[in-house]
Design a protein around this motif. Sequence first.
Motif, mmCIF file in Angstrom:
data_model
loop_
_atom_site.group_PDB
_atom_site.id
_atom_site.type_symbol
_atom_site.label_atom_id
_atom_site.label_comp_id
_atom_site.label_asym_id
_atom_site.label_seq_id
_atom_site.Cartn_x
_atom_site.Cartn_y
_atom_site.Cartn_z
ATOM 1 N N THR A 3 18.773 17.592 -21.237
ATOM 2 C CA THR A 3 19.790 17.387 -20.202
ATOM 3 C C THR A 3 21.082 18.082 -20.592
ATOM 4 O OG1 THR A 3 18.781 15.265 -19.661
ATOM 5 C CG2 THR A 3 21.015 15.641 -18.867
ATOM 6 N N ARG A 4 21.427 18.026 -21.872
ATOM 7 C CA ARG A 4 22.633 18.711 -22.355
ATOM 8 C C ARG A 4 22.552 20.204 -22.076
ATOM 9 N NH1 ARG A 4 23.892 16.437 -28.444
ATOM 10 N NH2 ARG A 4 24.819 14.462 -27.791
ATOM 11 N N VAL A 5 21.422 20.795 -22.416
ATOM 12 C CA VAL A 5 21.248 22.240 -22.241
ATOM 13 C C VAL A 5 21.366 22.608 -20.768
ATOM 14 C CG1 VAL A 5 19.584 24.125 -22.420
ATOM 15 C CG2 VAL A 5 19.889 22.553 -24.336
ATOM 16 N N ARG A 6 20.671 21.908 -19.914
ATOM 17 C CA ARG A 6 20.713 22.230 -18.485
ATOM 18 C C ARG A 6 22.121 22.034 -17.909
ATOM 19 N NH1 ARG A 6 15.755 20.287 -19.393
ATOM 20 N NH2 ARG A 6 16.166 18.110 -18.905
ATOM 21 N N ALA A 7 22.830 21.013 -18.350
ATOM 22 C CA ALA A 7 24.188 20.768 -17.851
ATOM 23 C C ALA A 7 25.139 21.886 -18.284
ATOM 24 C CB ALA A 7 24.689 19.411 -18.346
ATOM 25 N N VAL A 8 25.002 22.356 -19.510
ATOM 26 C CA VAL A 8 25.844 23.462 -19.976
ATOM 27 C C VAL A 8 25.470 24.747 -19.245
ATOM 28 C CG1 VAL A 8 26.426 24.911 -21.964
ATOM 29 C CG2 VAL A 8 26.366 22.427 -22.212
ATOM 30 N N TYR A 9 24.189 24.986 -19.028
ATOM 31 C CA TYR A 9 23.754 26.162 -18.264
ATOM 32 C C TYR A 9 24.377 26.135 -16.867
ATOM 33 C CZ TYR A 9 20.068 27.480 -21.625
ATOM 34 O OH TYR A 9 19.360 27.887 -22.720
ATOM 35 N N ASP A 10 24.353 24.976 -16.218
ATOM 36 C CA ASP A 10 24.944 24.855 -14.877
ATOM 37 C C ASP A 10 26.440 25.161 -14.910
ATOM 38 O OD1 ASP A 10 22.493 24.176 -13.789
ATOM 39 O OD2 ASP A 10 22.906 22.009 -13.765
ATOM 40 N N LEU A 11 27.129 24.639 -15.911
ATOM 41 C CA LEU A 11 28.561 24.874 -16.052
ATOM 42 C C LEU A 11 28.853 26.369 -16.230
ATOM 43 C CD1 LEU A 11 31.399 23.538 -16.449
ATOM 44 C CD2 LEU A 11 30.909 23.613 -18.886
ATOM 45 N N LEU A 12 28.089 27.023 -17.107
ATOM 46 C CA LEU A 12 28.278 28.454 -17.333
ATOM 47 C C LEU A 12 27.933 29.269 -16.084
ATOM 48 C CD1 LEU A 12 26.887 28.919 -20.953
ATOM 49 C CD2 LEU A 12 29.265 29.063 -20.208
ATOM 50 N N ALA A 13 26.858 28.899 -15.405
ATOM 51 C CA ALA A 13 26.458 29.624 -14.191
ATOM 52 C C ALA A 13 27.544 29.542 -13.125
ATOM 53 C CB ALA A 13 25.139 29.072 -13.664
ATOM 54 N N LYS A 14 28.163 28.383 -12.970
ATOM 55 C CA LYS A 14 29.237 28.223 -11.981
ATOM 56 C C LYS A 14 30.454 29.062 -12.360
ATOM 57 C CE LYS A 14 27.780 23.655 -10.516
ATOM 58 N NZ LYS A 14 28.020 22.204 -10.599
ATOM 59 N N ALA A 15 30.803 29.067 -13.635
ATOM 60 C CA ALA A 15 31.950 29.872 -14.094
ATOM 61 C C ALA A 15 31.673 31.357 -13.886
ATOM 62 C CB ALA A 15 32.252 29.583 -15.561
ATOM 63 N N LEU A 16 30.463 31.784 -14.175
ATOM 64 C CA LEU A 16 30.098 33.189 -13.973
ATOM 65 C C LEU A 16 30.116 33.546 -12.488
ATOM 66 C CD1 LEU A 16 27.212 33.383 -16.576
ATOM 67 C CD2 LEU A 16 29.356 34.667 -16.672
#
Length: 105
Positions: free
Chosen positions: A64-77
């Motif tokens: 869950t941590r990994v997916r949440a960070v991926y989502d955060l990075l994807a939104k910033a990108l």
Amino acid sequence: MLLPLTIQPRTATENDFVLQVDGEPEINPVLFYALSRQYGLDTDLDQLADQASAVLEDQSDPGTRVRAVYDLLAKALHRSGLSASFEERVVVGAFSFDRLPMVND
């Protein structure tokens, strides 16, 4: 994300090992540097790092941590007109942070 590991040999010949997470995860600061300097991520990196740290603290399950960070990075990108695809992988290696102060400068 970077996670410190402890490596313990399981046998006297040291040809079999146990890897165990030994610390809290952190976002790789070199990744943020590369996204900003090499790919043009237009955001406050300190704020993004704080948001990622908050996400890591909120979740207990590693997946869950990994997916949440991926989502955060994807939104910033996405806000910077960039896109990325992320794959969940585990990579174990010896990483040297001798040059990290140069990255921070």
